[in-house]
Structure formats: structure tokens, C-alpha cells
Design an enzyme around this catalytic site. Structure first.
Site, PDB file in Angstrom:
ATOM      1  CE  LYS A 113       0.378 -10.001  -1.467  1.00 11.53           C
ATOM      2  NZ  LYS A 113       1.421  -9.036  -1.609  1.00 11.53           N
TER       3      LYS A 113
HETATM    4  N1  GLU Z   1       3.200  -9.552  -5.304  1.00 10.65           N
HETATM    5  C1  GLU Z   1       3.836  -8.465  -5.919  1.00 10.65           C
HETATM    6  C2  GLU Z   1       4.122  -8.057  -4.625  1.00 10.65           C
HETATM    7  O1  GLU Z   1       3.859  -8.473  -3.904  1.00 10.65           O
HETATM    8  C3  GLU Z   1       3.404  -7.937  -7.238  1.00 10.65           C
HETATM    9  C4  GLU Z   1       2.313  -6.839  -6.822  1.00 10.65           C
HETATM   10  C5  GLU Z   1       1.421  -6.269  -8.441  1.00 10.65           C
HETATM   11  O2  GLU Z   1       2.331  -6.772  -9.487  1.00 10.65           O
HETATM   12  O3  GLU Z   1       0.626  -5.716  -7.869  1.00 10.65           O
HETATM   13  O4  GLU Z   1       4.279  -6.900  -4.348  1.00 10.65           O
END
Ligand code: GLU
Length: 430
Positions: A113
Site C-alpha cells: 500500500k
Molecule cells: N485499492 C484497492 C484495494 O484496497 C485495490 C488494490 C489493487 O487493485 O491492487 O483493494
């Protein structure tokens, strides 16, 4: 910081919730203390400063982060968010959640993240472009299709992904579309990705209805948040006959016990010039009542889908919830303290990293297509997404019923097991 037994704790709500949920499940499965401590820290965290020359000529330095919690199962995967509460520790907690999300979904990724602490709603397009590009350049050394694959998250979308990818590709001197996902459809994106999180959430809600023998056309739902996740969740539920009694955004709750016209809300949102997050402002004139910000949580309904921020279901709000089923669209909307309140009241909670995995599952489909240079039809994408989400829901549902544990605990156990087995198989460096 650690607790009296030496286990890691944090002052950050998201990270601490992630740690406590992890410890509770890990203790249930008698995971070794060594594995617990390995998995309670990220493998890598990069903090970057992001100087931007603002439109008024002043220079502002933003703080950005990228965290790779685990690469045990594959490249780390997870979004990049632009928000005022972004910190390194928040990203650590969210990256950990991504590890469990990808593991539970059965896709070949670890968890990551990232984000920048900023108020994107107060920035011009040019300022956001400069910020995204500089951030991209500074995290470039750890990003790549086989190392760490970012995607959109809160207040980011296809445009931000293009700025970041374009910058990194220029630095590399070659094109590499699989280095991030959530790209615009015409630029190596995947048809279906925009609706994917909402479609996955709705698939979980529909399967829960099937298991409980509930008829969707007799169900009422309230959806908190009308961004990408909330709006498509409301639409897909509504298309199947569910009455959406309340929707909300940062301007308040819009309530109609006979049913909100979701198609009209979409149209309204797309034409309302309000800033991001304030798109429903004035929607009460379309035949609904305007209530307070949190009231969306308390209206009379069967299903509640919190698709806004973390921590909205807490010890103060949980006792007032009337819904019998909660399907979590946001990451970490329920605090550790709220969980037993809901459990005692007999509320079934489909946890975030199961229910909102449609986004990352859709990202996996995009990445796989990019690696092959191949595009699936939208229909194929949607069918595979719903099938995968439904099967995952059933796996967790079965385990939770067999072992008489909450769905969150069941999901954690399944997710942790896959990761910890591989960490053991691969071994710790000597
Ligand atoms: N931001 C989204 C999540 O928290 C998608 C993450 C992604 O597709 O890598 O799941």
C-alpha cells in the site's frame, strides 16, 4: 511500540486494528511466535518527500510512502491513496490487510500500500500531476511487474496511474504496462475494472441472501459512501431488485424508505460540479430526505454496506445499527471494539478483505492480460470475477458455520494459513 508480551502495537487505528485482528486469529490457529513476529512487520517501507511547485509559485513538500508488507506469495499488490490522514503506519496497516486480501482471494500476490498525505480536493490538476510524477519517480526503485504493483485507492484513479506509470517508464527507458493496474480502459486497462469492487461486494451480498433464503426484491439496503465502490454496489444491488433506502457522501445522508432512484443519483453525480466527495450535494431535491452524515448507518434496512472511510462502525455507532447484515466495502470500517457489539446483536459481518476483494481480483485480471498482451471481453471478466468472489465467500461462510466463528475470524484464519505455510516453506534467511 510493543505490548507487555513483546508483540508489536501501534497508535495508528488502522495498523493497530490490523495487528489485533491478526493476533487473535493467529492465536486461534496456534501460529508460532516467530511467524507472528515476522508477519507483524512489513518487509520493506519507503518514505519519500515530494516537493511540488504549486500554482502560486510556492514550493510545498508532501510526504509519501510505499509499503510492502509481504511478498511471500508473489509481488506485493495494493493501492495508492491521496488523503490527509495518510501516514507510514497507516500504509503499513493497509498493506497488511492487502496481504490477507490477496491470500484469501487465492491470487498470486503479497500485500502492499502507498499514499501521499495531501488534500487532493484542494489541488489543481497541474499540481496533482507534478505530485504524482515526483512520487512515482521516488518510489520507482521498488515498483515493477514482478516486485510491487500499485493500483488506485482513495482519491486516485486511472489518471494518477498514467502519470505515475509514464514517469517510471521514461526512467526505465521502456514500456511496462503490468507495473500497475487500474489504468484507463483505452490505455492497457481492463473493461470491467471500474465496477469490479462494487460487483464483487454485490456478489457476496447475493450469495449471503441465497444462503439465508432471502429474496433480493424484498431486501432493503443502505450504502455509506458514493464513490467508486459505494455507487456501483448500490447500482448492482438495485439492478437485481434490492431497494436502496439510503446513500451518503461527505455532504450527508439521502434517505427514502420507498427507495432511492439510483440511476438518477448516478446521473446527478455525473452532472453536479461539486468537488470530489461532495457530488450528492442538493440531491434531496430529487425526492428524498436529507439526514446527518452518520444517519446512513442507522436507518431501517436489512443490509448495510459501509463503503466510505475506516472506523465508521465503532463503539458509539455500532449499538445503533438496525441492519442484520453488514457487507464491508471500505477497508477497515469496523473497529475492534465494535466487533463484539455487532456479534452479540447477531449481526453477520462479511469482512472487508473478503467483500471488497473484487478490486484487486480485477487488478489481477488486468495484470494477467497485460503480461500476455491480450484483452478479454468485459463479459468474461465479469463472469470470472463473480465466480471467484462467490466461491471465496462460500469457503469462508462454510468455515465460519462449521467452526462457529465470525466470518472475519474464519477469513483471517484461511488467509494467514496460506501466507504462513509459504513463509515456512521458503524459510527465513540465515
Ligand atoms: N485499492 C484497492 C484495494 O484496497 C485495490 C488494490 C489493487 O487493485 O491492487 O483493494
Amino acid at each position: 511500540m510493543t505490548d507487555e508480551t513483546g508483540r508489536r502495537r501501534s497508535n495508528n487505528l488502522i495498523l493497530d486494528t490490523a495487528l489485533l485482528d491478526f493476533y487473535a486469529a493467529a492465536d486461534d490457529m496456534h501460529l508460532s511466535e516467530g511467524l507472528i513476529s515476522i508477519l507483524s512487520y512489513p518487509e520493506r517501507r519507503v518514505d519519500v518527500s515530494v516537493p511540488v511547485e504549486m500554482d502560486d509559485g510556492t514550493v510545498k513538500v508532501f510526504h509519501g510512502h510505499r509499503v510492502q508488507h509481504s511478498t511471500a506469495l508473489g509481488p506485493s499488490k495494493g493501492g495508492i491513496r491521496y488523503a490527509m490522514d495518510v501516514t507510514g503506519q497507516e500504509c503499513e496497516g493497509l498493506a497488511m490487510l492487502m496481504t490477507w486480501k490477496c491470500s484469501l482471494a487465492g491470487i498470486p500476490y503479497g500485500g502492499g500500500k502507498g499514499g501521499i498525505c495531501c488534500d487532493p480536493t484542494a489541488m489543481s490538476r497541474k499540481e496533482k500531476e507534478k505530485m504524482s510524477r515526483t512520487y512515482g519517480a521516488r518510489i520507482a526503485p521498488i515498483i515493477g511487474r514482478w516486485s510491487d504493483v500499485p493500483a488506485p485507492d482513495m482519491y486516485t484513479g486511472g489518471q494518477e496511474m498514467v502519470w505515475i506509470m509514464d514517469t517510471i517508464c521514461k526512467m526505465l527507458g521502456h514500456f511496462e504496462p503490468a507495473m500497475l493496474t487500474g489504468k484507463p480502459i483505452d490505455y492497457w486497462g481492463a473493461p470491467g475494472r471500474t465496477e469490479a469492487t462494487g460487483r464483487g461486494l454485490a456478489a457476496c451480498a447475493f450469495e449471503l441472501m441465497r444462503q439465508k433464503g432471502l429474496d433480493p426484491s424484498k431486501m432493503k439496503a443502505a450504502v455509506q459512501g458514493f464513490g467508486n465502490v459505494g455507487s456501483y454496489t448500490a447500482k448492482i444491488l438495485n439492478d437485481a431488485g434490492v431497494t436502496i433506502v439510503a446513500i451518503s457522501d461527505t455532504t450527508g445522508t439521502y434517505y427514502n424508505p420507498k427507495g432511492i432512484n439510483v440511476a438518477k443519483a448516478f446521473e446527478y453525480m455525473n452532472t453536479n460540479p461539486g468537488k470530489r466527495g461532495r457530488k450528492l450535494e442538493g440531491f434531496e431535491k430529487e425526492g428524498c430526505e436529507k439526514l446527518g452524515l452518520d444517519d446512513v448507518l442507522f436507518v431501517d434496512c436489512d443490509f448495510l454496506c459501509p463503503c466510505a472511510l475506516q472506523g465508521t462502525i465503532n463503539k458509539d455507532t455500532a449499538p445503533k445499527i438496525k441492519a442484520k447484515y453488514i457487507v464491508e466495502g471500505a477497508n477497515s470500517p469496523t473497529t475492534t471494539e465494535a466487533e463484539p457489539i455487532l456479534d452479540d446483536a447477531g449481526v453477520i459481518v462479511v469482512p472487508d478483505f473478503l467483500a471488497n476483494a473484487g478490486g484487486v481480483v480485477g487488478s489481477y485480471f488486468e495484470w494477467a492480460q497485460n503480461l500476455q498482451g491480450w484483452t478479454w471481453s468485459e463479459d468474461t471478466y465479469n463472469k470470472r470475477l463473480v465466480e471467484l468472489m462467490t466461491n471465496n465467500f462460500l469457503k469462508v461462510w462454510q468455515y465460519s458455520n462449521d467452526k462457529k466463528v465470525t466470518m472475519r475470524r474464519a477469513a483471517y484464519i484461511a488467509a494467514i494459513k496460506r501466507v504462513s505455510d509459504i513463509v515456512e516453506l521458503r524459510g527465513v534467511y540465515l
